[in-house]
Scaffold this motif. Sequence first.
Motif, PDB file in Angstrom:
ATOM      1  N   MET A   6      -3.880  35.114 -38.001  1.00 46.59           N
ATOM      2  CA  MET A   6      -3.110  35.665 -36.889  1.00 46.59           C
ATOM      3  C   MET A   6      -2.686  34.564 -35.928  1.00 46.59           C
ATOM      4  SD  MET A   6      -3.877  38.761 -34.322  1.00 46.59           S
ATOM      5  CE  MET A   6      -3.326  37.723 -32.995  1.00 46.59           C
ATOM      6  N   ALA A   7      -1.492  34.643 -35.474  1.00 46.44           N
ATOM      7  CA  ALA A   7      -1.003  33.601 -34.570  1.00 46.44           C
ATOM      8  C   ALA A   7      -0.381  34.233 -33.338  1.00 46.44           C
ATOM      9  CB  ALA A   7       0.026  32.728 -35.284  1.00 46.44           C
ATOM     10  N   LEU A   8      -0.438  33.496 -32.248  1.00 50.15           N
ATOM     11  CA  LEU A   8       0.238  33.932 -31.028  1.00 50.15           C
ATOM     12  C   LEU A   8       1.733  33.652 -31.182  1.00 50.15           C
ATOM     13  CD1 LEU A   8      -0.193  34.856 -27.987  1.00 50.15           C
ATOM     14  CD2 LEU A   8      -0.162  32.424 -27.443  1.00 50.15           C
ATOM     15  N   THR A   9       2.573  34.654 -30.896  1.00 47.89           N
ATOM     16  CA  THR A   9       4.017  34.484 -31.021  1.00 47.89           C
ATOM     17  C   THR A   9       4.706  34.890 -29.716  1.00 47.89           C
ATOM     18  OG1 THR A   9       4.338  36.726 -31.821  1.00 47.89           O
ATOM     19  CG2 THR A   9       3.911  35.052 -33.494  1.00 47.89           C
ATOM     20  N   LYS A  10       6.036  34.787 -29.716  1.00 48.02           N
ATOM     21  CA  LYS A  10       6.787  35.150 -28.526  1.00 48.02           C
ATOM     22  C   LYS A  10       6.565  36.615 -28.149  1.00 48.02           C
ATOM     23  CE  LYS A  10      11.007  33.591 -29.567  1.00 48.02           C
ATOM     24  NZ  LYS A  10      12.389  33.155 -29.334  1.00 48.02           N
ATOM     25  N   ALA A  11       6.397  37.476 -29.156  1.00 49.22           N
ATOM     26  CA  ALA A  11       6.197  38.898 -28.877  1.00 49.22           C
ATOM     27  C   ALA A  11       4.934  39.122 -28.047  1.00 49.22           C
ATOM     28  CB  ALA A  11       6.125  39.680 -30.181  1.00 49.22           C
ATOM     29  N   GLU A  12       3.845  38.414 -28.402  1.00 51.62           N
ATOM     30  CA  GLU A  12       2.599  38.594 -27.640  1.00 51.62           C
ATOM     31  C   GLU A  12       2.702  37.988 -26.240  1.00 51.62           C
ATOM     32  OE1 GLU A  12       1.379  37.317 -31.220  1.00 51.62           O
ATOM     33  OE2 GLU A  12       2.082  39.392 -31.406  1.00 51.62           O
ATOM     34  N   LEU A  13       3.452  36.892 -26.131  1.00 50.10           N
ATOM     35  CA  LEU A  13       3.630  36.294 -24.809  1.00 50.10           C
ATOM     36  C   LEU A  13       4.396  37.251 -23.900  1.00 50.10           C
ATOM     37  CD1 LEU A  13       4.444  32.600 -25.829  1.00 50.10           C
ATOM     38  CD2 LEU A  13       2.394  33.421 -24.641  1.00 50.10           C
ATOM     39  N   SER A  71     -16.824  26.331 -33.792  1.00 50.90           N
ATOM     40  CA  SER A  71     -17.154  27.313 -34.832  1.00 50.90           C
ATOM     41  C   SER A  71     -15.966  28.144 -35.320  1.00 50.90           C
ATOM     42  CB  SER A  71     -18.224  28.261 -34.304  1.00 50.90           C
ATOM     43  OG  SER A  71     -17.801  28.763 -33.051  1.00 50.90           O
ATOM     44  N   SER A  72     -15.362  28.941 -34.428  1.00 54.03           N
ATOM     45  CA  SER A  72     -14.388  29.949 -34.861  1.00 54.03           C
ATOM     46  C   SER A  72     -13.146  29.322 -35.473  1.00 54.03           C
ATOM     47  CB  SER A  72     -13.977  30.799 -33.659  1.00 54.03           C
ATOM     48  OG  SER A  72     -13.372  29.985 -32.689  1.00 54.03           O
ATOM     49  N   ARG A  73     -12.455  30.066 -36.273  1.00 54.28           N
ATOM     50  CA  ARG A  73     -11.146  29.641 -36.790  1.00 54.28           C
ATOM     51  C   ARG A  73     -10.478  30.806 -37.477  1.00 54.28           C
ATOM     52  NH1 ARG A  73      -7.827  24.656 -37.152  1.00 54.28           N
ATOM     53  NH2 ARG A  73      -5.988  25.758 -37.731  1.00 54.28           N
ATOM     54  N   GLY A  77      11.709  28.106 -33.937  1.00 55.63           N
ATOM     55  CA  GLY A  77      12.787  27.274 -33.410  1.00 55.63           C
ATOM     56  C   GLY A  77      12.306  26.262 -32.377  1.00 55.63           C
ATOM     57  N   PHE A  78      11.071  26.443 -31.923  1.00 56.71           N
ATOM     58  CA  PHE A  78      10.499  25.520 -30.938  1.00 56.71           C
ATOM     59  C   PHE A  78       9.440  24.666 -31.618  1.00 56.71           C
ATOM     60  CE2 PHE A  78       7.518  24.286 -27.601  1.00 56.71           C
ATOM     61  CZ  PHE A  78       8.361  23.799 -26.629  1.00 56.71           C
ATOM     62  N   GLY A  79       8.431  25.331 -32.137  1.00 56.03           N
ATOM     63  CA  GLY A  79       7.392  24.603 -32.855  1.00 56.03           C
ATOM     64  C   GLY A  79       6.102  25.396 -32.902  1.00 56.03           C
ATOM     65  N   SER A  80       5.079  24.809 -33.503  1.00 59.40           N
ATOM     66  CA  SER A  80       3.800  25.498 -33.563  1.00 59.40           C
ATOM     67  C   SER A  80       2.696  24.590 -33.060  1.00 59.40           C
ATOM     68  CB  SER A  80       3.510  25.964 -34.993  1.00 59.40           C
ATOM     69  OG  SER A  80       3.499  24.856 -35.862  1.00 59.40           O
ATOM     70  N   PHE A  81       1.706  25.231 -32.451  1.00 63.56           N
ATOM     71  CA  PHE A  81       0.520  24.525 -31.992  1.00 63.56           C
ATOM     72  C   PHE A  81      -0.642  24.958 -32.877  1.00 63.56           C
ATOM     73  CE2 PHE A  81       3.227  24.996 -28.290  1.00 63.56           C
ATOM     74  CZ  PHE A  81       3.128  23.771 -27.641  1.00 63.56           C
ATOM     75  N   ALA A  82      -1.418  23.996 -33.322  1.00 65.82           N
ATOM     76  CA  ALA A  82      -2.589  24.321 -34.135  1.00 65.82           C
ATOM     77  C   ALA A  82      -3.682  23.339 -33.761  1.00 65.82           C
ATOM     78  CB  ALA A  82      -2.239  24.218 -35.611  1.00 65.82           C
ATOM     79  N   LEU A  83      -4.859  23.540 -34.308  1.00 63.07           N
ATOM     80  CA  LEU A  83      -5.944  22.606 -34.038  1.00 63.07           C
ATOM     81  C   LEU A  83      -6.195  21.742 -35.257  1.00 63.07           C
ATOM     82  CD1 LEU A  83      -8.486  24.904 -32.181  1.00 63.07           C
ATOM     83  CD2 LEU A  83      -6.801  23.346 -31.214  1.00 63.07           C
ATOM     84  N   ALA A  90      -5.256  30.923 -26.647  1.00 66.93           N
ATOM     85  CA  ALA A  90      -5.175  31.141 -28.096  1.00 66.93           C
ATOM     86  C   ALA A  90      -5.779  29.934 -28.825  1.00 66.93           C
ATOM     87  CB  ALA A  90      -3.727  31.355 -28.528  1.00 66.93           C
ATOM     88  N   LEU A  91      -5.403  28.748 -28.403  1.00 65.89           N
ATOM     89  CA  LEU A  91      -5.913  27.540 -29.061  1.00 65.89           C
ATOM     90  C   LEU A  91      -7.427  27.426 -28.886  1.00 65.89           C
ATOM     91  CD1 LEU A  91      -3.125  24.968 -28.161  1.00 65.89           C
ATOM     92  CD2 LEU A  91      -3.655  25.859 -30.441  1.00 65.89           C
ATOM     93  N   SER A  92      -7.912  27.766 -27.701  1.00 65.80           N
ATOM     94  CA  SER A  92      -9.356  27.647 -27.466  1.00 65.80           C
ATOM     95  C   SER A  92     -10.133  28.642 -28.317  1.00 65.80           C
ATOM     96  CB  SER A  92      -9.686  27.821 -25.982  1.00 65.80           C
ATOM     97  OG  SER A  92      -9.584  29.182 -25.619  1.00 65.80           O
ATOM     98  N   LEU A  93      -9.461  29.707 -28.770  1.00 71.39           N
ATOM     99  CA  LEU A  93     -10.101  30.678 -29.655  1.00 71.39           C
ATOM    100  C   LEU A  93      -9.879  30.320 -31.123  1.00 71.39           C
ATOM    101  CD1 LEU A  93      -9.092  33.948 -27.761  1.00 71.39           C
ATOM    102  CD2 LEU A  93     -11.341  32.833 -27.785  1.00 71.39           C
ATOM    103  N   GLY A  94      -9.251  29.182 -31.351  1.00 66.97           N
ATOM    104  CA  GLY A  94      -9.027  28.731 -32.718  1.00 66.97           C
ATOM    105  C   GLY A  94      -7.815  29.369 -33.371  1.00 66.97           C
ATOM    106  N   GLU A  95      -6.961  29.974 -32.526  1.00 72.30           N
ATOM    107  CA  GLU A  95      -5.792  30.672 -33.053  1.00 72.30           C
ATOM    108  C   GLU A  95      -4.571  29.744 -33.016  1.00 72.30           C
ATOM    109  OE1 GLU A  95      -3.500  34.710 -31.704  1.00 72.30           O
ATOM    110  OE2 GLU A  95      -5.537  34.429 -31.002  1.00 72.30           O
ATOM    111  N   ARG A  96      -3.669  29.900 -33.967  1.00 74.68           N
ATOM    112  CA  ARG A  96      -2.418  29.130 -33.950  1.00 74.68           C
ATOM    113  C   ARG A  96      -1.411  29.766 -33.000  1.00 74.68           C
ATOM    114  NH1 ARG A  96      -0.332  26.187 -38.026  1.00 74.68           N
ATOM    115  NH2 ARG A  96       1.642  27.283 -37.904  1.00 74.68           N
TER     116      ARG A  96
END
Lengths: 98, 101
Positions: A1-8, A96-98, B47-53, B36-42
């Motif tokens: 699951m990823a954060l996207t513009k919709a969630e923002l 830990s989490s991922r 069109g802008f980009g992605s952040f990941a760990l 989101a990043l601190s929870l390990g989420e992408r």
Amino acid sequence: MALTKAELAEALFEELGLNKREAKDFVDFFFEEIRNRLENGEAVKLSGFGNFELRDKNRRPGRNPKTGEEVPISARRVVTFRPGQKLRQRVSKNESSR
Amino acid sequence: MTKSDLIASLSLKQIHLMQSDVELAVKLVLEQVGLALSLGERVEIRGFGSFALHSRPARIGRNPKSGASVHIPAKRVPHFKPGKEMRERVNKSIDSVTLKS
């Protein structure tokens, strides 16, 4: 699951009470403004988050990994992101989490 | 451009929002990405980009002053990968726009 513009947009709606249209537009404008500045050769520095910087790379020889054929890589301008101290500290903890 | 410049520019575009709301909105967006990043989420913004760990393994470092070796634990660092539109637009500007400090 990823954060996207919709969630923002959803967060702007829920936490700040923007209506759905305003929230969606805001998210689009936000990222477009940063992209625009970068496109105009300007670095973007967001304190507590990080800096988007620009680098010009010279032309260099490259290779097609499949065929082994030498192909020149043209000079280019790229965006780099340098996370700020605060963001780095925040994410480094959760091993830990991922 | 700094965060306050971003807030000022967005206030001009979002004329129906007060500058104080724009400021809160900018902070909320950055906070959400950080969270989101601190929870390990992408984080993926098309069109802008992605952040990941990215994971960095534990290593032995050295105190440059004393020379003593120190254990540096494994950690994760934020990584940004520009999206296609971002790469193309920025690269296109190389011949026409000089970099500002």
